[in-house]
Design an enzyme around this catalytic site. Structure first.
Site, PDB file in Angstrom:
ATOM      1  N   HIS A 189       0.797  -1.223   0.000  1.00 25.32           N
ATOM      2  CA  HIS A 189       0.000   0.000   0.000  1.00 25.32           C
ATOM      3  C   HIS A 189       0.829   1.272   0.000  1.00 25.32           C
ATOM      4  O   HIS A 189       0.279   2.369  -0.174  1.00 25.32           O
ATOM      5  CB  HIS A 189      -0.976  -0.001   1.182  1.00 25.32           C
ATOM      6  CG  HIS A 189      -2.285   0.665   0.872  1.00 25.32           C
ATOM      7  ND1 HIS A 189      -3.430   0.469   1.612  1.00 25.32           N
ATOM      8  CD2 HIS A 189      -2.641   1.536  -0.126  1.00 25.32           C
ATOM      9  CE1 HIS A 189      -4.420   1.179   1.105  1.00 25.32           C
ATOM     10  NE2 HIS A 189      -3.964   1.842   0.055  1.00 25.32           N
TER      11      HIS A 189
ATOM     12  N   ASP B  41      -9.992  -0.218   3.872  1.00 31.86           N
ATOM     13  CA  ASP B  41      -8.808  -0.839   4.464  1.00 31.86           C
ATOM     14  C   ASP B  41      -9.085  -1.236   5.911  1.00 31.86           C
ATOM     15  O   ASP B  41      -9.842  -0.558   6.611  1.00 31.86           O
ATOM     16  CB  ASP B  41      -7.665   0.192   4.428  1.00 31.86           C
ATOM     17  CG  ASP B  41      -6.277  -0.413   4.547  1.00 31.86           C
ATOM     18  OD1 ASP B  41      -6.133  -1.454   5.211  1.00 31.86           O
ATOM     19  OD2 ASP B  41      -5.325   0.169   4.005  1.00 31.86           O
TER      20      ASP B  41
ATOM     21  N   HIS C 197      -6.761  -1.012   7.996  1.00 33.74           N
ATOM     22  CA  HIS C 197      -5.833  -0.137   8.719  1.00 33.74           C
ATOM     23  C   HIS C 197      -6.025   1.324   8.318  1.00 33.74           C
ATOM     24  O   HIS C 197      -6.585   1.610   7.248  1.00 33.74           O
ATOM     25  CB  HIS C 197      -4.393  -0.566   8.435  1.00 33.74           C
ATOM     26  CG  HIS C 197      -4.139  -2.023   8.662  1.00 33.74           C
ATOM     27  ND1 HIS C 197      -4.293  -2.964   7.654  1.00 33.74           N
ATOM     28  CD2 HIS C 197      -3.777  -2.709   9.779  1.00 33.74           C
ATOM     29  CE1 HIS C 197      -4.023  -4.163   8.147  1.00 33.74           C
ATOM     30  NE2 HIS C 197      -3.719  -4.044   9.426  1.00 33.74           N
TER      31      HIS C 197
ATOM     32  N   ASP D  15      -3.372   3.473   7.966  1.00 29.40           N
ATOM     33  CA  ASP D  15      -2.204   3.899   7.179  1.00 29.40           C
ATOM     34  C   ASP D  15      -1.879   5.360   7.426  1.00 29.40           C
ATOM     35  O   ASP D  15      -1.493   6.099   6.515  1.00 29.40           O
ATOM     36  CB  ASP D  15      -2.428   3.631   5.687  1.00 29.40           C
ATOM     37  CG  ASP D  15      -2.508   2.145   5.377  1.00 29.40           C
ATOM     38  OD1 ASP D  15      -2.115   1.336   6.232  1.00 29.40           O
ATOM     39  OD2 ASP D  15      -2.960   1.792   4.269  1.00 29.40           O
TER      40      ASP D  15
ATOM     41  N   HIS E 138       4.326   1.013   4.210  1.00 31.40           N
ATOM     42  CA  HIS E 138       2.960   0.724   3.747  1.00 31.40           C
ATOM     43  C   HIS E 138       1.918   1.078   4.801  1.00 31.40           C
ATOM     44  O   HIS E 138       0.714   1.092   4.497  1.00 31.40           O
ATOM     45  CB  HIS E 138       2.810  -0.728   3.288  1.00 31.40           C
ATOM     46  CG  HIS E 138       2.666  -1.744   4.383  1.00 31.40           C
ATOM     47  ND1 HIS E 138       2.010  -2.944   4.199  1.00 31.40           N
ATOM     48  CD2 HIS E 138       3.098  -1.758   5.663  1.00 31.40           C
ATOM     49  CE1 HIS E 138       2.039  -3.645   5.325  1.00 31.40           C
ATOM     50  NE2 HIS E 138       2.690  -2.951   6.221  1.00 31.40           N
TER      51      HIS E 138
ATOM     52  N   ASP F 193      -7.479  -1.751  -0.250  1.00 30.60           N
ATOM     53  CA  ASP F 193      -6.558  -2.763   0.258  1.00 30.60           C
ATOM     54  C   ASP F 193      -7.364  -4.033   0.480  1.00 30.60           C
ATOM     55  O   ASP F 193      -8.390  -4.007   1.177  1.00 30.60           O
ATOM     56  CB  ASP F 193      -5.950  -2.269   1.576  1.00 30.60           C
ATOM     57  CG  ASP F 193      -4.847  -3.166   2.103  1.00 30.60           C
ATOM     58  OD1 ASP F 193      -4.933  -4.395   1.935  1.00 30.60           O
ATOM     59  OD2 ASP F 193      -3.899  -2.641   2.717  1.00 30.60           O
TER      60      ASP F 193
ATOM     61  N   ASP G 119      -6.954  -6.364   2.365  1.00 31.70           N
ATOM     62  CA  ASP G 119      -7.123  -6.775   3.754  1.00 31.70           C
ATOM     63  C   ASP G 119      -8.309  -6.072   4.419  1.00 31.70           C
ATOM     64  O   ASP G 119      -8.642  -6.362   5.564  1.00 31.70           O
ATOM     65  CB  ASP G 119      -5.832  -6.608   4.555  1.00 31.70           C
ATOM     66  CG  ASP G 119      -5.454  -5.163   4.880  1.00 31.70           C
ATOM     67  OD1 ASP G 119      -6.335  -4.282   4.905  1.00 31.70           O
ATOM     68  OD2 ASP G 119      -4.256  -4.919   5.130  1.00 31.70           O
TER      69      ASP G 119
ATOM     70  N   GLU H 188      -2.099  -4.984  -2.151  1.00 37.32           N
ATOM     71  CA  GLU H 188      -1.800  -5.965  -1.110  1.00 37.32           C
ATOM     72  C   GLU H 188      -2.280  -7.385  -1.420  1.00 37.32           C
ATOM     73  O   GLU H 188      -2.481  -8.189  -0.512  1.00 37.32           O
ATOM     74  CB  GLU H 188      -2.334  -5.512   0.258  1.00 37.32           C
ATOM     75  CG  GLU H 188      -1.691  -4.229   0.790  1.00 37.32           C
ATOM     76  CD  GLU H 188      -0.302  -4.409   1.394  1.00 37.32           C
ATOM     77  OE1 GLU H 188       0.176  -5.553   1.467  1.00 37.32           O
ATOM     78  OE2 GLU H 188       0.303  -3.379   1.781  1.00 37.32           O
TER      79      GLU H 188
END
Length: 299
Positions: free
Chosen positions: A99, A122, A124, A126, A139, A226, A228, A271
């Protein structure tokens, strides 16, 4: 959905994190049938190939920033490629890679946009910097970098900073945030729909509110997805899986609603890690979601 000229660019990079394999993500996504799927929807698709990435040698560690010089070089190349793709009249579709490539994508698509809206799909945030990151993996920093926060060598890619404004960002699907990220979200007033909100009010309302938010006072909208963000049961081949994520069906709904809204001006999917995957399942999920995003319907 109107037929688009879509320019695909791959960024086979895993330098922004520790786990190897996401450098093979662009190939896996292409292998899963991306180009033919988009063409079947009536879009004109041109594959611009991959950015050349330096091979990982001995890990370079700057203070709190791993592989800094290589990440900068790759993202600057990506920035220039994205700018060139847009100048040719194509909609940029970027395939990652980890990412951290969003630094280059956002630097490219904001060259001529002063108020870009961003949907960050996402697990996360980030939003780390070298001071707050527990790992030093870049990332986990691209959204912060694009806000002009962090190391100047990263924030200045493209020759200007910040690239985006906090009031134009929506994070969707977050369920793993570091303490520094939580503080920054509160400090900057960043709009966020965690899994709590998705569970509580449902994906339809989340997307309705997110779409209305990012299209207000903006001159384009970028989707940074992303894999994830999805639950690991649906997308197992990612570098940093987090249990309890967005479902496959909810993600299709989100993409379908974005297609109907017609607000997106650029997109990246990142990702995908074939090494950790199950028979290319995650890449196939990515391609299926891109199908919905670019107008695919059951009827």
């Amino acid at each position: 959905m109107q037929h688009l000229k879509i320019g695909v660019i791959g960024v086979p990079m895993d330098l922004g994190q520790n786990r190897r394999g996401v450098d093979m993500g662009p190939s896996a996504i292409r292998y899963a049938g991306l180009l033919s799927r988009l063409e079947a929807l009536g879009h004109e698709v041109k594959d611009f190939g991959d950015i050349t990435i330096e091979r990982r040698t001995e890990e370079e560690v700057s203070p709190g920033l791993k592989n800094l010089s290589q990440v900068i070089k790759a993202n600057d190349l990506l920035r220039m490629k994205v700018e060139a793709i847009e100048e040719e009249g194509y909609y940029p579709l970027v395939l990652g890679g980890d990412h951290s490539i969003a630094i280059g994508t956002l630097a490219g698509v904001t060259k001529d946009r002063k108020n870009l809206g961003v949907i960050w799909y996402d697990a996360h945030g980030d939003l780390n910097t070298s001071e707050t990151s527990p790992s030093g993996n870049i990332h986990g920093m691209p959204l912060a970098v694009s806000l002009g926060l962090g190391d100047e060598s990263l924030t200045s890619i493209g020759g200007f900073a910040p690239k985006i404004k906090p009031e134009h960002i929506v994070i969707i699907g977050a369920r793993s945030l570091d303490e520094g990220e939580k503080e920054l979200i509160k400090e900057k007033g960043i709009k966020i729909f965690t899994m709590h909100e998705i569970d509580r009010i449902g994906m339809t309302r989340v997307m309705e509110e997110a779409i209305e938010y990012v299209k207000t006072n903006t001159d384009g909208v970028h989707l940074s997805l992303d894999l994830d963000g999805l639950d690991p049961n649906d997308a197992p081949g990612v570098g940093t899986p987090v249990l309890g994520g967005i479902s496959y069906r909810e993600s299709h709904l989100a993409m379908e609603m974005l297609a109907e809204a017609g607000i997106l001006t650029s997109t990246e999917f990142v990702e995908v890690n074939p090494i950790l995957d199950e028979r290319n399942k995650t890449a196939e999920v990515a391609v299926a979601l891109m199908g919905s995003l670019f107008g695919e319907k059951l009827l």
